[in-house]
Motif scaffolding. Sequence first.
Motif, PDB file in Angstrom:
ATOM      1  N   LEU A 129       0.805  -1.212   0.000  1.00 42.38           N
ATOM      2  CA  LEU A 129       0.000   0.000   0.000  1.00 42.38           C
ATOM      3  C   LEU A 129       0.843   1.270   0.000  1.00 42.38           C
ATOM      4  N   VAL A 130       2.160   1.121  -0.099  1.00 40.04           N
ATOM      5  CA  VAL A 130       3.045   2.290  -0.199  1.00 40.04           C
ATOM      6  C   VAL A 130       2.779   2.989  -1.531  1.00 40.04           C
ATOM      7  N   GLU A 167      -0.382   6.280  -6.400  1.00 37.23           N
ATOM      8  CA  GLU A 167      -1.183   5.059  -6.282  1.00 37.23           C
ATOM      9  C   GLU A 167      -0.371   3.984  -5.569  1.00 37.23           C
ATOM     10  N   PRO A 168      -1.031   3.100  -4.814  1.00 35.74           N
ATOM     11  CA  PRO A 168      -0.291   2.028  -4.127  1.00 35.74           C
ATOM     12  C   PRO A 168       0.434   1.110  -5.106  1.00 35.74           C
ATOM     13  N   LEU A 169       1.546   0.548  -4.646  1.00 40.65           N
ATOM     14  CA  LEU A 169       2.281  -0.424  -5.461  1.00 40.65           C
ATOM     15  C   LEU A 169       1.352  -1.529  -5.959  1.00 40.65           C
ATOM     16  N   LEU A 170       0.450  -1.968  -5.101  1.00 42.67           N
ATOM     17  CA  LEU A 170      -0.474  -3.045  -5.469  1.00 42.67           C
ATOM     18  C   LEU A 170      -1.320  -2.676  -6.677  1.00 42.67           C
ATOM     19  N   ALA A 226       0.785  -2.965  -9.821  1.00 39.65           N
ATOM     20  CA  ALA A 226       1.050  -4.367 -10.144  1.00 39.65           C
ATOM     21  C   ALA A 226      -0.173  -5.029 -10.777  1.00 39.65           C
ATOM     22  N   LEU A 227      -1.345  -4.811 -10.193  1.00 38.80           N
ATOM     23  CA  LEU A 227      -2.545  -5.481 -10.690  1.00 38.80           C
ATOM     24  C   LEU A 227      -3.046  -4.880 -11.996  1.00 38.80           C
ATOM     25  N   ARG A 228      -2.816  -3.597 -12.204  1.00 36.83           N
ATOM     26  CA  ARG A 228      -3.202  -2.987 -13.493  1.00 36.83           C
ATOM     27  C   ARG A 228      -2.456  -3.687 -14.634  1.00 36.83           C
ATOM     28  N   ARG A 229      -1.178  -3.929 -14.440  1.00 34.40           N
ATOM     29  CA  ARG A 229      -0.377  -4.579 -15.482  1.00 34.40           C
ATOM     30  C   ARG A 229      -0.752  -6.056 -15.623  1.00 34.40           C
ATOM     31  N   ALA A 230      -1.011  -6.711 -14.517  1.00 34.52           N
ATOM     32  CA  ALA A 230      -1.416  -8.119 -14.579  1.00 34.52           C
ATOM     33  C   ALA A 230      -2.738  -8.263 -15.340  1.00 34.52           C
ATOM     34  N   LEU A 248      -8.665  -1.045  -4.797  1.00 37.26           N
ATOM     35  CA  LEU A 248      -8.725  -1.787  -6.054  1.00 37.26           C
ATOM     36  C   LEU A 248     -10.063  -1.618  -6.775  1.00 37.26           C
ATOM     37  N   ALA A 249     -10.961  -0.847  -6.197  1.00 36.98           N
ATOM     38  CA  ALA A 249     -12.323  -0.761  -6.722  1.00 36.98           C
ATOM     39  C   ALA A 249     -12.379  -0.256  -8.161  1.00 36.98           C
ATOM     40  N   GLY A 250     -11.448   0.580  -8.558  1.00 37.74           N
ATOM     41  CA  GLY A 250     -11.509   1.147  -9.899  1.00 37.74           C
ATOM     42  C   GLY A 250     -10.814   0.332 -10.970  1.00 37.74           C
ATOM     43  N   LEU A 251     -10.210  -0.799 -10.602  1.00 36.07           N
ATOM     44  CA  LEU A 251      -9.480  -1.594 -11.593  1.00 36.07           C
ATOM     45  C   LEU A 251     -10.381  -2.658 -12.218  1.00 36.07           C
TER      46      LEU A 251
END
Length: 227
Positions: A24-25, A30-33, A36-40, A65-68
């Motif tokens: 969540l840094v 935006e958080p690292l997470l 990462a998940l946008r690219r995944a 993560l709600a907007g992804l």
Amino acid sequence: MRSALVVPAAGRGDRLGASRPKALVPLAGEPLLVHALRRAAASGVLDVVVVVAPAGACEEVRDVLAGLPLPDLRVVPGGAERQDSVRLGVAALPDDVDVVLVHDAARCLAPPALFELVVRTVRAGHPAVVPVLPVSDTVKRVAGDVVVETVDRSELVAVQTPQGFACAPLRAAHAAAGAATPATDDAGMLEALGHPVRTVPGDDRAFKVTRPLDLLLAGALLAAAAP
């Protein structure tokens, strides 16, 4: 059959000097997470995403993560160690998943093509697949502060994530692993059971954000890629 992604995101950000979980840094707001998940998700090969969140932070993770555009998102609480968190994430998968990727949120810039390559290689019949890069530094084995051996780096590689697995062997490896032998690498757990581990070319962008300098590098790469 379907492909799933498990992201152990319950780790602390101590080496980053952060007062919050590493996943969540913030990076560029935006958080690292999220990075990462946008690219995944952009890889187009995932049907299920399981994020293993820090204890007490599941709702916060769902909110960020709600907007992804994530398929079948599941957020579950993590364990004390990475191995525990991956095991809990795998346990949350539906029964029709046959390929599982395990990915570090801290490797937040791993490109979509790397996820696609790992899934494709697992589906070609390999029970465990890891992306790797050649080791460029000289590596020495030490005892305390004394060098005892210079290791031949020509046979060494640095392993990245996402790592990919056939689901059944991964479940079996976590069932067989004990707390007395904690693992930082899921492929090593399958190795221990005698499964061959296939390598594929890694990507320089899939480096792990561990220290403040890594965070600066990730920010610079994002800025350079911005339109």
